[in-house]
Motif scaffolding. Sequence first.
Motif, PDB file in Angstrom:
ATOM      1  N   GLY A  49       0.790  -1.219   0.000  1.00 23.96           N
ATOM      2  CA  GLY A  49       0.000   0.000   0.000  1.00 23.96           C
ATOM      3  C   GLY A  49       0.823   1.271   0.000  1.00 23.96           C
ATOM      4  O   GLY A  49       0.498   2.228  -0.703  1.00 23.96           O
ATOM      5  N   LYS A  50       1.888   1.313   0.775  1.00 23.00           N
ATOM      6  CA  LYS A  50       2.743   2.516   0.837  1.00 23.00           C
ATOM      7  C   LYS A  50       3.389   2.789  -0.523  1.00 23.00           C
ATOM      8  O   LYS A  50       3.462   3.935  -0.956  1.00 23.00           O
ATOM      9  CB  LYS A  50       3.824   2.376   1.910  1.00 23.00           C
ATOM     10  N   GLN A  51       3.850   1.731  -1.180  1.00 24.85           N
ATOM     11  CA  GLN A  51       4.459   1.893  -2.501  1.00 24.85           C
ATOM     12  C   GLN A  51       3.428   2.382  -3.518  1.00 24.85           C
ATOM     13  O   GLN A  51       3.725   3.235  -4.352  1.00 24.85           O
ATOM     14  CB  GLN A  51       5.067   0.567  -2.975  1.00 24.85           C
ATOM     15  N   MET A  52       2.217   1.852  -3.426  1.00 31.65           N
ATOM     16  CA  MET A  52       1.160   2.290  -4.346  1.00 31.65           C
ATOM     17  C   MET A  52       0.792   3.742  -4.076  1.00 31.65           C
ATOM     18  O   MET A  52       0.501   4.501  -5.001  1.00 31.65           O
ATOM     19  CB  MET A  52      -0.062   1.375  -4.237  1.00 31.65           C
ATOM     20  N   GLU A  53       0.833   4.143  -2.816  1.00 35.29           N
ATOM     21  CA  GLU A  53       0.538   5.535  -2.464  1.00 35.29           C
ATOM     22  C   GLU A  53       1.561   6.489  -3.091  1.00 35.29           C
ATOM     23  O   GLU A  53       1.198   7.543  -3.614  1.00 35.29           O
ATOM     24  CB  GLU A  53       0.531   5.675  -0.939  1.00 35.29           C
TER      25      GLU A  53
END
Length: 102
Positions: A49-53
């Motif tokens: 999720g952090k990378q996608m953010e």
Amino acid sequence: MDRVRDLASKKAAVIFTKSSCCMCHSIKALFYELGASPAVHELDQDAKGKQMEVALRSLGCNPTVPAVFIGGKFVGSAPEIISHHLDGSLKQMLIDAGAIWF
């Protein structure tokens, strides 16, 4: 970025959200009200999720959620979606992408 693009292209309507975001909830409710059944990806419940953010931010999405893709194309966040809804173009975008039928 590849994961975001891949997920965004798998359904006619895709929304990247966070489970604690009230605007995310509102945008999802709007899509359901219009008859769409979007793919919803909760970034705070995804291991990447952090990378996608970060990828969403690089697309110009600030704040990063909700991030809405229709027909595989990035449409925008809550202000853009609400604007499209108010001028009537959101429904047509969903129809053109095959997310709803009339």
